[in-house]
Scaffold this active site. Structure first.
Site, short mmCIF file in Angstrom:
data_model
loop_
_atom_site.label_atom_id
_atom_site.label_comp_id
_atom_site.label_asym_id
_atom_site.label_seq_id
_atom_site.Cartn_x
_atom_site.Cartn_y
_atom_site.Cartn_z
N HIS A 128 -2.72 11.52 4.57
CA HIS A 128 -2.52 11.26 5.92
C HIS A 128 -1.67 10.12 6.25
O HIS A 128 -1.83 9.01 5.56
CB HIS A 128 -3.85 10.85 6.85
CG HIS A 128 -3.68 10.55 8.42
ND1 HIS A 128 -3.40 11.58 9.16
CD2 HIS A 128 -3.37 9.56 9.27
CE1 HIS A 128 -3.61 11.14 10.39
NE2 HIS A 128 -3.42 10.14 10.54
N ASP A 164 -10.11 13.09 10.87
CA ASP A 164 -9.32 11.96 9.92
C ASP A 164 -10.30 10.84 9.74
O ASP A 164 -9.87 9.39 9.81
CB ASP A 164 -7.82 11.40 10.52
CG ASP A 164 -7.02 12.63 11.00
OD1 ASP A 164 -7.32 13.65 9.80
OD2 ASP A 164 -6.08 12.39 11.63
N CYS A 728 37.60 -25.26 -13.93
CA CYS A 728 37.22 -26.28 -13.05
C CYS A 728 36.36 -27.32 -13.76
O CYS A 728 36.32 -28.44 -13.43
CB CYS A 728 36.61 -25.68 -11.84
SG CYS A 728 35.39 -24.36 -12.26
#
Length: 923
Positions: A128, A164, A728
């Site tokens: 479900h 359900d 850098c």
């Protein structure tokens, strides 16, 4: 004839190991979901003794029946299991005869009698699509969206009488995204995870480990199937509620409203940000204010004045149009069909006839929906055509937009010819045969997914520093180009798919981009080498290699950006919940330097994109090519248009406009300190945009007498000469303890003499050309100043006598603290060495920190206590101990003092491109 196809069916992998316990199963259900559950259960060694599904429709079997029949599994197609509430004896007996131990019901639209549900030894389980007991009923996914639930999911439960309410065996849940639809929820989670969960549930039962957790009635809800009659949208409510209603009814039955006296169904809703594109007003019945038809769709406003966008509209006659074309006539010149296309049209006519069996003949004016077709017929039509036609892109919406047979054929033929597809990206490459390959280099501005000339048509040459030759011309963007790029990025963020995309999907695109970069690694490294002078082997490993690693690292972060909950004082008698959300900033600008063109792009843009922003990027004027090649790869990776924009040009024009632009919310810059200060000032004066700066450095490296001399020499060389000093974090000044100073210098000179200076594409080259002539000239001048001030020039100091911009690796000693070369960064292959007295740790620390820069630093010693003492006191964003240049994508990188603020790389970098929102709820 012309029609063949290799149909792609999603495959879901489960473990190849067979479980010990197996069951005899009856599968009761239908659909592709049922088919996948069936297939995966059989892979695990379970025996499917019978499949019970729906009858064929118009001669076409359900997907579950198709695969079962191929396997030789008994298939039963009962139209019903009971009559007038009573089970049909013959049907029940046929079912019992298969001898199932468990009924598995993955998707079942029929009502199954209880004497079938309870018959097997283990009963029945059913899937479900909601987190029970919430949203019981047949429209659970729809109601999850309609109610605005933040969580969706599914339940595997022990089947009951159809209400359900049976005990829970297993549940799974997922987050609901702001613009999720029924389709996206189903495809992303409910379908794939549901299949896995059904298989897992069966095995739990087989192993005797399945649970039966009774459902609580607390929080339970039951919603019926929505019908067209009750799906009218209430426009007199907040925008989010309107959006939820529309997306919850998309595609069936469709939320509708009344426009100009007729019923219009709304599809494809999404929430909008603060900005709404200009358009034509449209009065809508019941709306708090007029809608706006824009080039992107129909904008609706809620009662809270917030906006949402609707993509498609469907009228009472079934015809669907793009909402953006509401005021357009919609007339399109009809195409003449070739003989082959006419034959295909007749085959499509047969498909229509098979679906519309109640229609005597399919005429040109036959309307698909007026002839009785329903939504499932749309799916069947699309899938049958896709099954027969090679590579055709056809969607359900296409049927709704071309409802008559003649319109459908016109649409189909245009689609078959590719006329309805988005225009393929056109690139005017500059090509060069070099490094045993032909490199193809885009050279135009990249704006809104297209390469195009600068607005003013200007170009500038980009130079190969190895010989001073012109590689190609490159677009020289104007202020107008920046404005167009920002507008594209803003639209992509606010209304495009990028802003609505699930973070995990965003990560998938970044992973794909990294894969494409890896696929083109040699070409990218070659471009980087000829454009910046980087030695090819270094470009391959570091410039490109680390760029790929960076995108993969931040791709993994996309779905892990999260806020937190915060306990606060309660406002009695009520309670409070406070939580934070991390949100993208919007349009970001990125300005990158010329020393690591692609790597600096990756360091900043990967974090920016992972956070969900869009960007406008300016590559360095002298090294634009790898950024533009990267832009090409972003299109191939599927990055939506407007998300990434590349505008090559000058810092004074393009960079300044980015700093000033009111729609840019963040600017990330790597470059010199003076330019960083100017950017910061402009960003403050314009709209207080967020800034991160990675600026100049004069990084100290302290070498103590107790060091590992071999390692200190090797790493000291690397700290200065790596990437020909254009680094850098290069060690701008070495402090060597007096007792080992002379030995250290002697060994460094030996190593310098071994360095091979030459063509950066040769695999044995150690040291390539400097990036450009102006920088080369500056380095020569830097050395002349050092000699003039009294430093000892031990080696180098001059330009190499050959074509190109090659500088000799250089070594200065006897450098005193007041000298220019002791204070200023060279940004080149110049080692500046000073000695310090033996044992004077605090003294050398004071000298090392006597600079306004604080990007990086290093120390070499075998004494761990000394190493920790020095590292704690060095005033720099990064400290290397007994190593140097060891950066990693997971470690934050950035400086202190006038070396800037903010971080690249690591989790810290994400925060540079995010904002934190605090939400407090009283309940």
């Amino acid at each position: 004839m012309l029609w063949t196809v290799n149909r792609i069916i999603r495959k879901f992998s489960t473990s190849s190991n067979y479980y010990q316990n197996k069951l005899r199963l009856a599968l009761i259900g239908q659909s592709l979901f049922g088919q996948e559950v069936y297939t995966n259960l059989r892979k695990q060694g379970h025996k499917v003794v019978g499949v019970f599904t729906v009858p064929d429709r118009d001669g076409k079997a359900d997907p579950l029946a198709v695969v079962a029949e191929k396997d030789g599994t008994p298939v039963f197609k009962f139209p019903r299991w009971r009559v007038k509430g009573k089970p049909i004896t013959e049907v029940v007996e046929a079912y019992k005869a298969v001898g199932a131990e468990l009924n598995v019901m993955p998707f079942c639209s029929q009502f199954i009698p209880m004497n079938v549900i309870d018959h097997p030894a283990h009963g029945s389980i059913i899937y479900h699509p909601s987190i029970l007991p919430l949203h019981r009923g047949a429209s659970a996914i729809n109601w999850t969206l309609i109610q605005g639930d933040k969580k969706a999911g599914f339940s595997i439960f022990w089947a009951d009488d159809g209400l359900d309410t049976g005990p829970i065996l297993l549940q799974r849940e997922c987050s609901v995204e702001p613009n999720d639809t029924v389709d996206s929820l189903y495809n992303r989670f409910l379908f794939p995870e549901g299949i896995k969960a059904m298989v897992e549930s069966v095995q739990l039962i087989a192993d005797g480990k399945a649970t039966r957790v009774p459902q609580t009635e607390e929080g339970a809800s039951y919603e019926g199937i929505q019908k067209k009659s009750n799906s009218k949208v209430n426009l007199a409510q907040p925008a989010e509620a309107i959006h939820n209603w529309i997306r919850g009814h998309d595609k069936v039955p469709g939320a509708w409203t009344v426009i100009d006296g007729q019923t219009v169904t709304l599809y494809g809703s999404s929430m909008l940000g603060e900005s709404v594109a200009a358009g034509q007003p449209l009065e809508i019945e019941g709306a708090s204010q007029a809608g706006v038809v824009t080039k992107n769709g129909l904008v609706l406003y809620g009662s809270d004045s917030k906006a949402l966008m609707v993509k498609n509209l469907q009228f009472e006659d079934g015809k669907m149009i793009s909402a953006a074309k509401y005021f357009s006539s919609g007339d399109t010149a009809r195409v003449e069909l070739t003989d082959d296309e006419k034959k295909i049209a007749e085959e499509i006519r047969d498909i229509w006839k098979g679906i519309l069996s109640n229609v005597a003949a399919i005429e040109e004016t036959t309307d698909f929906f007026k002839s009785g077709a329903a939504s499932m017929d749309v799916v069947r039509l699309v899938e049958e055509i896709k099954q027969r036609c090679v590579g055709l892109q056809l969607q359900n919406e296409d049927v709704y937009m071309a409802t008559t047979f003649q319109d459908f054929i016109q649409m189909f033929v245009r689609r078959l010819r590719g006329e309805d597809q988005e225009e393929e990206m056109v690139i005017d490459y500059a090509t060069k045969d070099v490094n045993n390959m032909t490199v193809k280099m885009p050279w135009q501005c990249f704006i809104n997914g297209k390469f195009e000339d600068a607005e003013n048509g200007k170009t500038a040459n980009t130079i190969n520093p190895a010989d001073g030759s012109v590689i190609c011309k490159v677009a020289y963007a104007s202020v107008g180009d920046v404005d167009r790029a920002v507008a594209a990025a803003k639209e992509a963020f606010e209304v495009g798919p990028w802003g609505r995309m699930n973070p995990r999907d965003r990560g998938t695109l970044l992973y794909k981009l990294a894969d494409l970069m890896e696929e083109h690694q040699e070409e990218l490294a070659t471009i980087e080498s000829i454009d910046s002078g980087a030695v090819y082997t270094l470009a391959l490993k570091t410039h490109i290699g680390m760029s790929i690693q960076t995108f993969r690292y931040f791709a993994g972060w996309c779905d892990k950006i999260q806020g937190k909950t915060i306990p606060i004082n309660q406002a009695r008698p009520n309670r409070n919940l406070t939580f934070t959300k991390k949100e993208p900033l919007g349009v970001c600008a990125i300005v990158i330097p010329w020393n690591y063109p692609l790597m600096m792009l990756a360091w900043k843009s990967a974090a920016c994109l992972a956070a969900g922003n869009t960007l406008v990027l300016k590559p360095a004027q002298v090294t634009p090519l790898s950024a533009l090649k990267f832009a090409e790869l972003t299109v191939k990776a599927g990055i939506p248009k407007g998300v990434i924009n590349i505008v090559p040009g000058s810092g004074g024009m393009v960079g300044q406009r980015m700093s000033d632009h009111p729609d840019i919310r963040k600017l990330g810059f790597t470059g010199s300190t003076p330019i960083g200060k100017q950017i910061m000032k402009s960003c403050a004066l314009s709209n207080l945009k967020k800034v991160s700066l990675e600026l100049g450095g004069k990084s100290p490296l302290i070498i103590f007498s107790d060091c590992d001399m071999d390692k200190a020499v090797r790493m000291g060389m690397s700290s200065v000469f790596f990437n020909k000093g254009e680094n850098c974090i290069a060690a701008g000044r070495l402090f060597v303890e007096e007792s080992i100073h002379d030995e250290y210098i002697r060994r460094v000179v030996e190593e310098i003499k071994k360095m091979k200076v030459g063509d950066p594409l040769h695999r044995s080259t150690d040291h390539g050309p400097q990036n450009h002539k102006a920088h080369m000239d500056k380095l020569v001048e830097y050395c002349e100043v050092g000699v003039k001030e009294g430093a000892t020039l031990v080696y180098g100091g001059k330009q190499v006598d050959r074509p190109g911009f090659f500088m000799q690796p250089t070594l200065f000693t006897d450098v005193e603290d007041h000298m220019f070369i002791a204070k200023e960064e060279s940004f080149g292959p110049i080692m500046v060495v000073s000695k310090f007295k033996d044992g004077d740790i605090d003294g050398v620390l004071s000298r090392a920190n006597d600079t306004e820069f604080g990007l990086a630093s290093g120390v070499f010693t075998r004494d761990i206590n000394k190493a920790m003492y020095v590292s704690e006191r060095l005033d720099a964003g990064t400290v290397f101990v007994n190593t140097y240049n060891k950066t990693d994508v997971a470690s934050p990188f950035g400086g202190f003092k006038q070396s800037g603020f903010g971080k690249d790389l690591g989790e810290d970098a994400l925060n540079e491109y995010l904002r934190t929102k605090a939400v407090t709820v009283e309940y």
